[in-house]
Write a protein that holds these residues in place. Structure first.
Motif, mmCIF file in Angstrom:
data_model
loop_
_atom_site.group_PDB
_atom_site.id
_atom_site.type_symbol
_atom_site.label_atom_id
_atom_site.label_comp_id
_atom_site.label_asym_id
_atom_site.label_seq_id
_atom_site.Cartn_x
_atom_site.Cartn_y
_atom_site.Cartn_z
ATOM 1 N N GLY A 84 66.057 71.856 -23.275
ATOM 2 C CA GLY A 84 65.921 72.685 -24.484
ATOM 3 C C GLY A 84 66.403 74.116 -24.296
ATOM 4 O O GLY A 84 66.479 74.872 -25.255
ATOM 5 N N PHE A 85 66.712 74.501 -23.035
ATOM 6 C CA PHE A 85 67.231 75.849 -22.782
ATOM 7 C C PHE A 85 68.756 75.818 -22.763
ATOM 8 O O PHE A 85 69.361 74.751 -22.805
ATOM 9 N N HIS A 86 69.343 77.001 -22.681
ATOM 10 C CA HIS A 86 70.806 77.122 -22.563
ATOM 11 C C HIS A 86 71.150 77.768 -21.243
ATOM 12 O O HIS A 86 70.431 78.659 -20.777
ATOM 13 N N GLY A 136 58.444 82.663 -18.544
ATOM 14 C CA GLY A 136 59.570 82.935 -19.451
ATOM 15 C C GLY A 136 60.833 83.315 -18.700
ATOM 16 O O GLY A 136 60.766 83.855 -17.598
ATOM 17 N N SER A 137 61.977 83.054 -19.322
ATOM 18 C CA SER A 137 63.273 83.272 -18.673
ATOM 19 C C SER A 137 63.531 84.751 -18.362
ATOM 20 O O SER A 137 64.278 85.076 -17.443
ATOM 21 N N ARG A 182 68.846 79.723 -16.717
ATOM 22 C CA ARG A 182 68.463 80.053 -18.102
ATOM 23 C C ARG A 182 68.146 81.543 -18.210
ATOM 24 O O ARG A 182 67.528 81.985 -19.179
ATOM 25 N N PHE A 184 69.345 81.198 -30.773
ATOM 26 C CA PHE A 184 69.986 80.132 -29.981
ATOM 27 C C PHE A 184 70.344 78.948 -30.871
ATOM 28 O O PHE A 184 71.408 78.345 -30.720
HETATM 29 O O1 C5P Z 1 62.140 81.450 -21.648
HETATM 30 P P1 C5P Z 1 61.588 81.926 -22.944
HETATM 31 O O2 C5P Z 1 60.196 81.474 -23.187
HETATM 32 O O3 C5P Z 1 61.746 83.384 -23.154
HETATM 33 O O4 C5P Z 1 62.491 81.252 -24.069
HETATM 34 C C1 C5P Z 1 62.094 81.203 -25.425
HETATM 35 C C2 C5P Z 1 62.949 80.202 -26.146
HETATM 36 O O5 C5P Z 1 64.306 80.668 -26.221
HETATM 37 C C3 C5P Z 1 63.049 78.841 -25.471
HETATM 38 O O6 C5P Z 1 62.022 77.991 -25.856
HETATM 39 C C4 C5P Z 1 64.402 78.342 -25.960
HETATM 40 O O7 C5P Z 1 64.300 77.847 -27.272
HETATM 41 C C5 C5P Z 1 65.236 79.612 -26.038
HETATM 42 N N1 C5P Z 1 66.017 79.848 -24.806
HETATM 43 C C6 C5P Z 1 67.158 79.074 -24.601
HETATM 44 N N2 C5P Z 1 67.920 79.283 -23.479
HETATM 45 C C7 C5P Z 1 67.601 80.254 -22.583
HETATM 46 C C8 C5P Z 1 66.443 81.052 -22.788
HETATM 47 C C9 C5P Z 1 65.681 80.815 -23.922
HETATM 48 O O8 C5P Z 1 67.508 78.202 -25.409
HETATM 49 N N3 C5P Z 1 68.378 80.453 -21.524
#
Ligand code: C5P
Length: 318
Positions: free
Chosen positions: A24-26, A134-135, A151, A181
């Motif tokens: 689900g991340f990028h 969190g990222s 991510r 995103f």
């Molecule tokens: O990591 P964090 O909780 O900050 O990310 C919040 C949301 O942002 C994730 O659930 C995802 O939907 C999106 N995200 C993403 N790719 C990343 C970082 C965040 O798609 N590299």
């Protein structure tokens, strides 16, 4: 004794969004840079159990949805501590501003709990807790200029850059990162070049800039700035989020243009916004720009980029 921690903000010096992943991340490639704007986070451990978050700003959640909550839970567990954690956030940074405010608050809680309990975690454990929450958290365990990959949670310190005058414009709107995103994904299918090409391009720009910094054999090129940070951003580093966020919030694009018109050497959206920042050749140039932007009705904050040394010296010096 409660401890107070400065939770500094970051800006993104360019950001490339890569492929969507199965989790689900990028994939992401960015250079984070810490700046002097900050919140204050007070952390105390008292008798009892539970985690309390207090903040005068009603937009800041005080329940489990606040990243500070999960960070406190994981840190207590890792340190083998029992007690009631009381967190007070003096909010100065914008909410949903792309400056990493909530993530920096959470890292301040982690560091504050270590200091308040006089117990310490290993660096690996600290980074694992941060990445799990969190990222955008791990970068605040490095500070200064930081390469972010994966991510965004895999962080590598870059050589310290000179303190550079910066003006941050904070529009009243907040931008949801997951929504930005999702919009990126929708447009990606329609118009944009392959993500792998764009990642490669950014990676090359970072490598070229680093190698030029260490290769001192060649004379300075024409147009090359005195300041390596400005050299880097002028090399065509941009933020992919601008393509989707400026479309939805045209006033943010106007904010970027206003920064450039006010003399910024470089201006960009930070993260997914809503903050836009400008880098300036000198503090007086930044002050003149902030005054002009203020007259035009923008909320503009003057600050400076924070190198790693300064970041860590000032973080506990409250
Ligand atoms: O990591 P964090 O909780 O900050 O990310 C919040 C949301 O942002 C994730 O659930 C995802 O939907 C999106 N995200 C993403 N790719 C990343 C970082 C965040 O798609 N590299």
């Amino acid at each position: 004794m409660p401890v107070t921690v400065r939770s500094f903000a970051k800006i993104n010096l360019g950001l490339r969004i890569g492929a969507a992943r199965d989790d689900g991340f990028h994939e992401l490639l960015t250079v984070y840079q810490t700046i002097g704007l900050h919140d204050l986070v007070k952390v105390g451990i008292e008798r009892g159990t539970g985690i309390e978050i207090h903040c005068a700003d009603p937009r800041v959640p005080t329940d489990e949805s606040n990243t500070c909550f999960r960070t406190a839970q994981s840190t207590l567990r890792a340190l083998g501590l029992k007690g009631r954690v009381v967190i007070e956030i003096d909010k100065r940074l914008p909410i949903q501003g792309g400056l990493g405010g909530a993530s920096a608050n959470a890292v301040a809680v982690l560091l504050g709990l270590e200091l308040a309990s006089k117990k310490s975690l290993g660096a690996t454990e600290r980074l694992a807790i941060a990445a799990d929450v969190g990222s955008d958290l791990p970068l605040f365990l490095v500070g200064g200029a930081v390469l972010g990959v994966g991510r965004g949670e895999q962080v590598y310190p870059l050589p310290d850059l000179p303190a550079t005058a910066c003006v941050v414009v904070t529009p009243a709107v907040g931008v949801s990162t997951p929504r930005a995103f999702a919009e990126w994904d929708r447009r990606q299918k329609l118009t944009l070049p392959a993500p792998s090409d764009r990642m490669l391009e950014f990676g090359r720009a970072v490598s070229a800039w680093l190698s030029a910094r260490f290769y001192s054999g060649a004379p300075r090129r024409r147009g090359q700035a005195e300041n390596p940070l400005l050299d880097f951003v002028r090399a065509g580093i941009d933020n992919d989020f601008e393509r989707v966020v400026f479309h939805e919030y045209p006033e943010l694009c106007e904010g970027k243009r206003a920064l450039i018109d006010a003399g910024a050497e470089y201006a960009s959206l930070s993260g997914s916004g809503s903050a836009v920042y400008g880098l300036f050749a000198s503090p007086p140039a930044a002050r003149r720009a902030a005054a002009r932007l203020g007259k035009q009705g923008w909320t503009a904050h003057i600050t400076v980029t924070l190198g790693r040394g300064r970041y860590w010296r000032r973080i506990f010096d409250c």
